[in-house]
Design an enzyme around this catalytic site. Structure first.
Site, PDB file in Angstrom:
ATOM      1  N   ARG A 114      24.383 114.673   0.345  1.00 15.51           N
ATOM      2  CA  ARG A 114      24.210 113.740   1.457  1.00 15.51           C
ATOM      3  C   ARG A 114      25.129 112.537   1.270  1.00 15.51           C
ATOM      4  O   ARG A 114      25.499 112.179   0.160  1.00 15.51           O
ATOM      5  CB  ARG A 114      22.763 113.220   1.514  1.00 15.51           C
ATOM      6  CG  ARG A 114      21.743 114.230   1.979  1.00 15.51           C
ATOM      7  CD  ARG A 114      20.343 113.645   1.826  1.00 15.51           C
ATOM      8  NE  ARG A 114      20.181 112.450   2.641  1.00 15.51           N
ATOM      9  CZ  ARG A 114      19.681 112.443   3.885  1.00 15.51           C
ATOM     10  NH1 ARG A 114      19.300 113.574   4.440  1.00 15.51           N
ATOM     11  NH2 ARG A 114      19.541 111.329   4.556  1.00 15.51           N
TER      12      ARG A 114
ATOM     13  N   GLU B  36      18.294 117.073  15.135  1.00 19.19           N
ATOM     14  CA  GLU B  36      17.020 116.959  15.848  1.00 19.19           C
ATOM     15  C   GLU B  36      17.114 115.748  16.770  1.00 19.19           C
ATOM     16  O   GLU B  36      17.469 114.653  16.314  1.00 19.19           O
ATOM     17  CB  GLU B  36      15.864 116.795  14.864  1.00 19.19           C
ATOM     18  CG  GLU B  36      14.514 116.761  15.548  1.00 19.19           C
ATOM     19  CD  GLU B  36      13.350 116.621  14.585  1.00 19.19           C
ATOM     20  OE1 GLU B  36      12.209 116.453  15.055  1.00 19.19           O
ATOM     21  OE2 GLU B  36      13.587 116.654  13.359  1.00 19.19           O
TER      22      GLU B  36
ATOM     23  N   LYS C 274      17.039 108.825   9.308  1.00 20.61           N
ATOM     24  CA  LYS C 274      16.581 108.524  10.667  1.00 20.61           C
ATOM     25  C   LYS C 274      15.161 107.966  10.668  1.00 20.61           C
ATOM     26  O   LYS C 274      14.828 107.116  11.486  1.00 20.61           O
ATOM     27  CB  LYS C 274      16.675 109.773  11.554  1.00 20.61           C
ATOM     28  CG  LYS C 274      18.021 109.911  12.229  1.00 20.61           C
ATOM     29  CD  LYS C 274      17.987 110.795  13.452  1.00 20.61           C
ATOM     30  CE  LYS C 274      17.815 112.238  13.128  1.00 20.61           C
ATOM     31  NZ  LYS C 274      17.987 113.108  14.318  1.00 20.61           N
TER      32      LYS C 274
END
Length: 528
Positions: A303, A67, A313
């Site tokens: 992750r 994104e 983020k």
């Protein structure tokens, strides 16, 4: 996920580090032609699979879908390593897809930086796409979902949605029937009413935070991702690519699986946070099943977590926005831009991704020393050597004419890097940290009456006098020089070897930045 076994192991690269091959994971993934899927929703119809294979030629297709709402960090490097590496190892291709469905958080600088980082790490994408390119198609699919009775317009507030979902969760825990208060009161709206209200949303006649489109999932499912997730919401915000054309935007849960299918992705590889979404009974496959579309295989991995930093983020954005750091490329940050400024190379980051591999565990925390060790090993082999003192302490060599000049190698193990001339001047500078007023048997630096070697010149200096300031701190040292030190037996030479710079001809450093860990605690998430 569906169509892949969960026990894939890390695979250290048998290609170059930038290639990022992951053959260990590849052994557990279905070939594109074998992607028949799993019930209840992940099963591919033979005709849909045939259409897909005709489009792809049976080749592996992966995607890297960031994104564009911030700079990429080293966790994204792991995702790139996985997606690009797997496709490359199988002779397939990877799509760079901008998941640009939230215009409020997206900026042009992020689009540009993402492409730069992908290229910097050595990855080559076959196509660069945007979710926003498919906004019209996504809208039409939403209308189809309403017409089939599988979506409805809801007017509940966020607080009301949260409360009803809590009631639903409680009913599942107690294995009780689904109570009416666990359902949206707007769930029974007719298809015609939902079409009319969705059109009002599209026309901008509904305020932000008002009506939103929801899936009409299976409230009896134990998977919370079946509990009527949001599909479309109103946002009066210009989009970086489509401008003001739209005021309704699809959510991640609506967009992600549909674009995967539209782009003929064969393997959708995500982190474990998406595991329940992409389960055979999750929203990913439910939506594709309702719309009778091709279904990619999915697989989830842990992750990346590193000590002394954060890899979110949202949290990184807070650090930048609140000015705890100096921008997204602050060298203390784990962003790729920050790591690059700190001196990390693309090859070192790819080698790090090879070392840590991929696992099915989200609890693994990699020590930052592993990352530092990779770049240290690389720089040890590739970096030319120079001498520098950060806290200079003047040393005058008494009785010395300043006539010694030597050729110093630029690398102790690589003659191809050449050398440089070094002149031992009468006045030199050592680092203040290499001198103590009181000696210690375990200390190899300089002290009053003590002798040390000077790097490269093969001479010893002995401190004979310390000139101090009013506070008793050393201002200058006076020393004698033994030019014949190398003639002594090796066991008689001092153990300490000091860096130094000449008093004449050295370059003054305007600024030196010394960075430590971003956070003092090791496991930042656990300390929050």
């Amino acid at each position: 996920g569906a169509g892949a076994k969960p026990e894939a192991k890390p695979a250290a690269g048998d290609e170059a580090a930038a290639a990022g091959a992951v053959p260990g994971a590849a052994r557990h993934f279905p070939a594109p032609q074998d992607n028949v899927g799993e019930p209840p929703y992940a099963v591919n119809k033979p005709e849909r699979l045939a259409e897909h294979l005709k489009q792809t030629g049976g080749k592996v297709v992966t995607r890297f879908p960031p994104e564009p709402n911030g700079f990429l960090h080293i966790g994204h490097a792991k995702a790139m390593h996985m997606n690009f590496g797997y496709a490359r190892s199988m002779g397939g291709k990877t799509i760079l897809r901008y998941d640009d469905t939230n215009p409020e958080a997206e900026e042009a600088i992020y689009f540009d930086m993402i492409e730069r980082e992908v290229r910097w790490l050595g990855h080559k994408y076959a196509e660069r796409t945007f979710s926003s390119t498919h906004f019209q198609t996504l809208y039409e699919l939403a209308v189809r979902l309403i017409k089939s009775g599988d979506a409805y317009v809801c007017d509940q507030t966020p607080e009301e949605v949260k409360a009803s979902r809590a009631k639903l969760a409680e009913a599942h825990i107690k294995k009780a029937p689904v109570p009416e208060e666990a359902k949206s009161p707007y769930r029974k709206r007719s298809v015609a009413e939902n079409l009319r209200l969705f059109e009002r949303m599209r026309q901008g006649r509904v305020p932000e935070g008002g009506s939103f489109l929801r899936f009409k999932g299976d409230l009896h499912s134990s998977n919370p991702n079946q509990w009527d997730l949001a599909a479309y919401r109103v946002k009066f915000w210009p989009h970086p690519h489509t401008g003001n054309q739209w005021c309704i935007y699809p959510t991640y849960d609506f967009t992600h699986c549909l674009i995967d299918s539209i782009e003929n992705v064969t393997h959708s590889l995500c982190t474990l946070e998406f595991e329940t979404r992409q389960a055979p009974d999750g929203s990913y496959y439910w939506l594709l099943d309702k719309l009778d579309m091709y279904k990619p295989a999915t697989w989830e991995y842990g992750r990346l977590n590193i000590t002394h930093t954060v890899l979110s983020k949202r949290k990184l954005n807070t650090l930048v926005t609140d000015k705890h750091v100096n921008g997204w490329d602050d060298p203390r940050l784990p962003t790729l831009a920050g790591l690059r400024r700190r001196g990390y190379t693309a090859s070192a980051i790819n080698a790090f991704c090879d070392i840590i591999g991929v696992t099915r565990s989200d609890g693994v925390v990699t020590r930052v020393e592993v990352l530092e060790g990779v770049i240290r090993t690389e720089l040890d082999a590739s970096a030319p050597r120079v001498m520098a003192v950060l806290q200079p302490l003047r040393v005058t060599l008494e009785g010395y004419a300043g006539d010694i000049e030597v050729e110093a190698k630029n690398h102790p193990k690589d003659d191809a890097m050449g050398g440089r001339k070094l002149k031992l001047t009468k006045v030199i500078y050592i680092d203040r940290s290499d001198f103590r007023l009181e000696d210690d048997p375990n200390y190899y630096g300089l002290a009053p009456g003590k002798e040390v070697l000077l790097k490269h010149v093969g001479c010893c200096v002995r401190c004979t006098e310390v000139v101090k300031d009013a506070k008793g701190e050393p201002l200058e040292l006076r020393a004698t020089l033994d030019r014949e030190a190398t003639l002594r037996p090796k066991k008689e030479l001092p153990k300490g070897v000091l860096h130094w710079v000449p008093g004449e001809g050295a370059v003054e450093l305007a600024e030196v930045r010394l960075y430590d860990h971003l956070f003092t605690v090791e496991n930042v998430a656990a300390a929050e």
